[in-house]
Design an enzyme around this catalytic site. Structure first.
Site, PDB file in Angstrom:
ATOM      1  N   HIS A 267      50.974  25.299  37.197  1.00  0.00           N
ATOM      2  CA  HIS A 267      51.427  26.812  36.395  1.00  0.00           C
ATOM      3  C   HIS A 267      51.151  27.997  37.400  1.00  0.00           C
ATOM      4  O   HIS A 267      51.730  28.795  37.369  1.00  0.00           O
ATOM      5  CB  HIS A 267      50.554  26.911  35.195  1.00  0.00           C
ATOM      6  CG  HIS A 267      48.932  26.944  35.261  1.00  0.00           C
ATOM      7  ND1 HIS A 267      48.291  25.941  35.319  1.00  0.00           N
ATOM      8  CD2 HIS A 267      48.275  28.155  35.135  1.00  0.00           C
ATOM      9  CE1 HIS A 267      47.090  26.324  35.386  1.00  0.00           C
ATOM     10  NE2 HIS A 267      47.015  27.628  35.159  1.00  0.00           N
ATOM     11  N   ASP A 268      50.118  27.904  38.092  1.00  0.00           N
ATOM     12  CA  ASP A 268      49.477  28.960  38.862  1.00  0.00           C
ATOM     13  C   ASP A 268      49.732  28.890  40.467  1.00  0.00           C
ATOM     14  O   ASP A 268      49.272  29.592  41.308  1.00  0.00           O
ATOM     15  CB  ASP A 268      47.976  29.120  38.943  1.00  0.00           C
ATOM     16  CG  ASP A 268      47.832  30.436  37.579  1.00  0.00           C
ATOM     17  OD1 ASP A 268      48.724  30.940  37.139  1.00  0.00           O
ATOM     18  OD2 ASP A 268      46.404  30.364  36.942  1.00  0.00           O
ATOM     19  N   LYS A 271      50.211  31.645  42.956  1.00  0.00           N
ATOM     20  CA  LYS A 271      49.086  32.427  43.427  1.00  0.00           C
ATOM     21  C   LYS A 271      48.640  32.272  44.996  1.00  0.00           C
ATOM     22  O   LYS A 271      47.901  33.147  45.540  1.00  0.00           O
ATOM     23  CB  LYS A 271      47.801  32.111  42.617  1.00  0.00           C
ATOM     24  CG  LYS A 271      47.686  32.791  41.199  1.00  0.00           C
ATOM     25  CD  LYS A 271      46.671  32.422  40.506  1.00  0.00           C
ATOM     26  CE  LYS A 271      46.676  33.058  39.067  1.00  0.00           C
ATOM     27  NZ  LYS A 271      45.280  33.080  38.288  1.00  0.00           N
ATOM     28  N   HIS A 296      53.066  36.649  41.012  1.00  0.00           N
ATOM     29  CA  HIS A 296      52.950  34.898  41.107  1.00  0.00           C
ATOM     30  C   HIS A 296      53.629  34.105  40.228  1.00  0.00           C
ATOM     31  O   HIS A 296      54.105  33.094  40.686  1.00  0.00           O
ATOM     32  CB  HIS A 296      51.261  34.659  40.996  1.00  0.00           C
ATOM     33  CG  HIS A 296      50.989  34.293  39.512  1.00  0.00           C
ATOM     34  ND1 HIS A 296      50.635  35.364  38.699  1.00  0.00           N
ATOM     35  CD2 HIS A 296      50.706  33.309  38.626  1.00  0.00           C
ATOM     36  CE1 HIS A 296      50.103  35.033  37.300  1.00  0.00           C
ATOM     37  NE2 HIS A 296      50.344  33.900  37.395  1.00  0.00           N
ATOM     38  N   HIS A 320      54.773  30.949  31.441  1.00  0.00           N
ATOM     39  CA  HIS A 320      53.333  30.603  31.075  1.00  0.00           C
ATOM     40  C   HIS A 320      52.681  32.168  30.472  1.00  0.00           C
ATOM     41  O   HIS A 320      51.406  31.980  30.068  1.00  0.00           O
ATOM     42  CB  HIS A 320      52.356  29.686  31.721  1.00  0.00           C
ATOM     43  CG  HIS A 320      52.083  30.193  33.192  1.00  0.00           C
ATOM     44  ND1 HIS A 320      52.908  30.459  34.166  1.00  0.00           N
ATOM     45  CD2 HIS A 320      50.926  30.975  33.499  1.00  0.00           C
ATOM     46  CE1 HIS A 320      52.385  31.120  35.360  1.00  0.00           C
ATOM     47  NE2 HIS A 320      50.966  31.297  34.958  1.00  0.00           N
ATOM     48  N   HIS A 321      53.255  33.141  31.024  1.00  0.00           N
ATOM     49  CA  HIS A 321      52.772  34.251  30.611  1.00  0.00           C
ATOM     50  C   HIS A 321      53.423  35.251  29.527  1.00  0.00           C
ATOM     51  O   HIS A 321      53.092  36.291  29.328  1.00  0.00           O
ATOM     52  CB  HIS A 321      52.287  35.415  32.093  1.00  0.00           C
ATOM     53  CG  HIS A 321      51.248  34.888  32.655  1.00  0.00           C
ATOM     54  ND1 HIS A 321      50.008  34.943  32.209  1.00  0.00           N
ATOM     55  CD2 HIS A 321      50.893  34.253  33.968  1.00  0.00           C
ATOM     56  CE1 HIS A 321      48.913  34.659  33.058  1.00  0.00           C
ATOM     57  NE2 HIS A 321      49.707  34.283  34.283  1.00  0.00           N
ATOM     58  N   ASP A 349      45.902  26.862  27.624  1.00  0.00           N
ATOM     59  CA  ASP A 349      45.205  27.600  28.574  1.00  0.00           C
ATOM     60  C   ASP A 349      44.370  28.413  28.266  1.00  0.00           C
ATOM     61  O   ASP A 349      43.055  28.628  28.704  1.00  0.00           O
ATOM     62  CB  ASP A 349      46.509  28.471  29.374  1.00  0.00           C
ATOM     63  CG  ASP A 349      45.812  28.937  30.679  1.00  0.00           C
ATOM     64  OD1 ASP A 349      45.143  28.467  31.353  1.00  0.00           O
ATOM     65  OD2 ASP A 349      46.581  30.192  30.944  1.00  0.00           O
TER      66      ASP A 349
END
Length: 422
Positions: A267-268, A271, A296, A320-321, A349
């Site tokens: 998911h990240d 970054k 990101h 996801h945000h 999360d």
């Protein structure tokens, strides 16, 4: 025998039996017709041999002795190959006729036909009213080879009553041929089965090797992201495992579940592109830094987009945000417009973040973590996902309470191998 082998064996057996069921009657029919035509061909050839003017010197179909000669020829044929023998002159007038007792029994049942006038030999197969089977041949009689072209000198018509033993013999030969064809179909199926199983096992092994390498690469990317973010990597294992448990409760399977797992683990991934000064800053980010940090998500989309199996992660990476009420980023999606995998991941999360130890905080107890999630249900979190999460939340919390990174890795690996069929 595993499930695939059983299914393959059943399918090949069914196809083989269907093939046998279709080809055997065809083979029987063809063999029967061939036997019938062989019998007729023999009769035609023999009639030509006896009646052709070139070989039967005493026979003339014109002149004062024509009738006598025709009678001799008819008597020679009747009782041998034929039960009824009829000879006509070139005008189609009957010159002679001879028959056996069997011929007399069937004569009245024969269909009438017009005066002979044909240039090539033929035959017909008839079933009479009394169930007898007859073969009726029609042979034009031609002058010898000295005449060019050969002229029609007369006609011969013969009726052969096929005896019971001949019918039985023809039936047995046809049946034998049909059985051989059917057996060949079944044997072909039996021969094909191990080949199909071997090729399938080889393909499955190669597919598992490729999938295993994909999962190893996924894990390597996850560790790279974690290291970049000053984390041990346990968060990726835990959050992907929690999301998988919620997805199972939600009824996800197959491709949907695989996308959830890969997306949760990566998911990240975006970054990686965030500068260290912002990504590793210990204090609060200013508005400009927050704006850069928010990129990101789109950076992550660009990374996974179009890379085959990584493309499955896109739904979670891109959303996801996002929040249920539309206050998230980057697209401010709301409700069902947010992909289900991203809505499931959001709960997993935040729950893991609240319940985990971080350098800047102690882990929350179960009740405190759940109270926060409940307060944000309907704003941040999908109420439907929370309804699936509540019954298993305590079990998940207890499983992760004293879970090391290696433990989390093993737990996730077990679900990965189950849902990816490894």
């Amino acid at each position: 025998m595993n499930r695939f082998n059983k299914r393959t064996a059943v399918r090949i057996a069914v196809v083989s039996m269907l093939l046998a069921a279709v080809t055997s009657p065809i083979a029987w029919f063809v063999a029967h017709k061939n036997a019938e035509e062989s019998t007729v061909s023999l009769a035609m050839e023999e009639s030509r041999r006896l009646l052709h003017l070139h070989h039967f010197d005493t026979m003339e179909l014109s002149g004062p002795d024509a009738g006598e000669h025709a009678s001799k020829a008819a008597n020679a044929l009747a009782g041998g190959l034929f039960d009824i023998a009829e000879i006509y002159n070139q005008d189609g007038e009957k010159f002679a006729m001879a028959m056996t007792e069997e011929g007399r029994a069937v004569e009245a049942q024969l269909p009438a036909h017009a005066r002979p006038n044909y240039a090539s030999a033929s035959f017909e197969s008839l079933k009479l009213r009394d169930k007898r089977w007859i073969l009726r041949v029609f042979v034009p009689l031609k002058e010898g080879p000295g005449s060019e072209p050969a002229q029609i000198a007369g006609y011969f018509e013969g009726v052969r009553v096929v005896s019971a033993w001949q019918r039985e013999q023809m039936f047995e030969r046809a049946l034998s041929t049909a059985m051989m064809v059917g057996l060949a179909s079944l044997l072909c199926g039996a021969a094909i089965y191990p080949v199909v199983v071997h090729l399938s096992a080889d393909n499955e092994r190669k597919a598992h090797e490729i999938l295993d390498s994909h999962i190893s690469m996924m894990e390597a990317l996850g560790r790279a992201i974690a290291k970049r973010d000053s984390d041990t990597g346990a968060h990726n294992f835990r959050v992907a495992w929690i999301a998988t448990r919620i997805g199972e409760r939600f009824g996800l399977q197959g491709k949907s579940m695989q996308s959830l797992i890969v997306g949760s683990f990566l998911h990240d991934i975006g970054k990686i592109s965030i500068p260290d000064a912002i990504l590793l800053k210990p204090g609060t980010l200013d508005p400009k830094e927050s704006e850069i940090m928010h990129t990101h998500v789109t950076q992550g989309e660009d990374i996974v987009d179009g890379i085959g199996w990584l493309d499955d992660a896109k739904a979670v990476v891109a959303a996801h945000h996002e929040k249920w009420d539309g206050s998230g980023y980057p697209r401010k999606l709301s409700g069902d417009a947010i992909p289900l995998a991203a809505r499931i991941f959001a709960v997993a999360d935040v729950f893991d973040a609240l319940c985990s130890r971080r350098p800047y905080k102690e882990p929350m107890n179960f009740e405190a973590a759940m109270s926060i999630l409940e307060a944000d249900t309907g704003s941040h979190f999908d109420p439907g996902v929370m309804a699936c999460f509540r019954p298993i939340a305590r079990e998940i919390f207890d499983s992760l309470a004293k879970c090391s990174e290696d433990d989390a890795r093993r737990m996730l690996e077990e679900r990965v191998r189950f849902h990816f069929g490894i």
